[in-house]
Design an enzyme around this catalytic site. Sequence first.
Site, PDB file in Angstrom:
ATOM      1  N   GLN A   1       6.408 -38.011  -7.563  1.00 38.68           N
ATOM      2  CA  GLN A   1       6.926 -36.634  -7.509  1.00 38.68           C
ATOM      3  C   GLN A   1       8.118 -36.539  -6.547  1.00 38.68           C
ATOM      4  O   GLN A   1       8.199 -35.625  -5.722  1.00 38.68           O
ATOM      5  CB  GLN A   1       5.814 -35.671  -7.092  1.00 38.68           C
ATOM      6  CG  GLN A   1       4.859 -35.313  -8.218  1.00 38.68           C
ATOM      7  CD  GLN A   1       5.525 -34.492  -9.323  1.00 38.68           C
ATOM      8  OE1 GLN A   1       6.526 -33.799  -9.100  1.00 38.68           O
ATOM      9  NE2 GLN A   1       4.979 -34.585 -10.514  1.00 38.68           N
ATOM     10  N   SER A   2       9.033 -37.481  -6.640  1.00 39.05           N
ATOM     11  CA  SER A   2      10.198 -37.497  -5.761  1.00 39.05           C
ATOM     12  C   SER A   2      11.184 -36.375  -6.095  1.00 39.05           C
ATOM     13  O   SER A   2      11.664 -36.276  -7.227  1.00 39.05           O
ATOM     14  CB  SER A   2      10.902 -38.849  -5.904  1.00 39.05           C
ATOM     15  OG  SER A   2      12.178 -38.806  -5.300  1.00 39.05           O
ATOM     16  N   ASN A   3      11.480 -35.553  -5.096  1.00 43.80           N
ATOM     17  CA  ASN A   3      12.521 -34.532  -5.267  1.00 43.80           C
ATOM     18  C   ASN A   3      13.898 -35.185  -5.303  1.00 43.80           C
ATOM     19  O   ASN A   3      14.800 -34.721  -5.998  1.00 43.80           O
ATOM     20  CB  ASN A   3      12.483 -33.540  -4.095  1.00 43.80           C
ATOM     21  CG  ASN A   3      11.147 -32.855  -3.977  1.00 43.80           C
ATOM     22  OD1 ASN A   3      10.697 -32.189  -4.905  1.00 43.80           O
ATOM     23  ND2 ASN A   3      10.486 -33.023  -2.839  1.00 43.80           N
TER      24      ASN A   3
END
Length: 337
Positions: A74-76
Amino acid sequence: MHLSRFPRVFLAHLPTPLERMDRLSEALGIDLWIKRDDCTGMSTGGNKTRKLEFLFGEALDQGADMVMTQGATQSNHARQTAAFAARLGLKCHVLLEDRTSYNNANYNNNGNVLLDHLHGATTEKFPGGHDMPAEMERAAQKKRDDGHTVYVIPGGGSNPTGALGYVNCALELVCQANNANLKIDRVVHATGSSGTQAGLVTGLCAMNTGIPVLGIGTRAPQPKQEQMVYDLACKTAEKLGCPGVVQREDVMANTDYVGEGYGLPTESGIEAIRMFAELEGILLDPVYSAKGAAGLIDLARKGTFKDERVVFLHTGGSVGLFGYDFAFDHADRWVNL
Ligand SMILES: *Cc1c(COP(=O)(O)O)cnc(C)c1O
């Protein structure tokens, strides 16, 4: 501090607002302001947008037709990189490390992952603890062998080039404070791969503002986190032409709010998300900004910021909420009148 010397693409929505949080200030007994870097733009915004302006500037300067980066599922940072690549017509490949081992469908396909794919990026998954920088070099070489000019962006966009984005933020914040006759006593924010804090500290020190920055850790233990930030701040100062401007004691991190580990929600983080959402209509995320806010809330309650005007730098990340819906029990909000 003359940032125009460095290549940059202008895609961020700047300056971001500096807003007083009346209800949170009252609840916490401090004078709380938020620097709204959750509103920087590019696929809902967040702190990576400022870094990517300089990183993509360099990528275009080098004639890249493809960028590659890495991060957690879930890397921004991955999502904002994918959006920049789409906007600038570059291909984008992202290596995602499974740091949480969640089987949850939303965690693995919704939130940031959905947006990575909507922006046309390809993703590739690796188990937690994998040597991601080495894997990325391997993948980049493979694409170079295919004839691509690949620009590799480190995880979180945290190198001296990316950190320039937060030197720029320091300039912007001090300008806003000066124009509003607002004395800032402290800046607090979530720290991870360290580029945000390194850039901010470098900028604030180079301007001799005397404004301390407290990073709230989200992954590494304190000595490692502070060393990472300090090392990058020193390199950033060198790049700017003002080596030695950051002292070791200018780098402060509190890592008491990490909980079980990176990407694993904490009770105090969930409380922070609910407080910001219910009192101010502002969304945090469970991985970063909620842990940063949990530190802010706890330290405010303990009197650490007594009589201070504190600026919480909101680093964004709310898209991650849709990958972490399982962390919230909200059944009691359905009512029958
Ligand atoms: C990446 C990120 C951070 C941490 O910033 P670093 O520059 O990696 O230290 C904080 N908050 C959010 C929402 C992020 O995506």
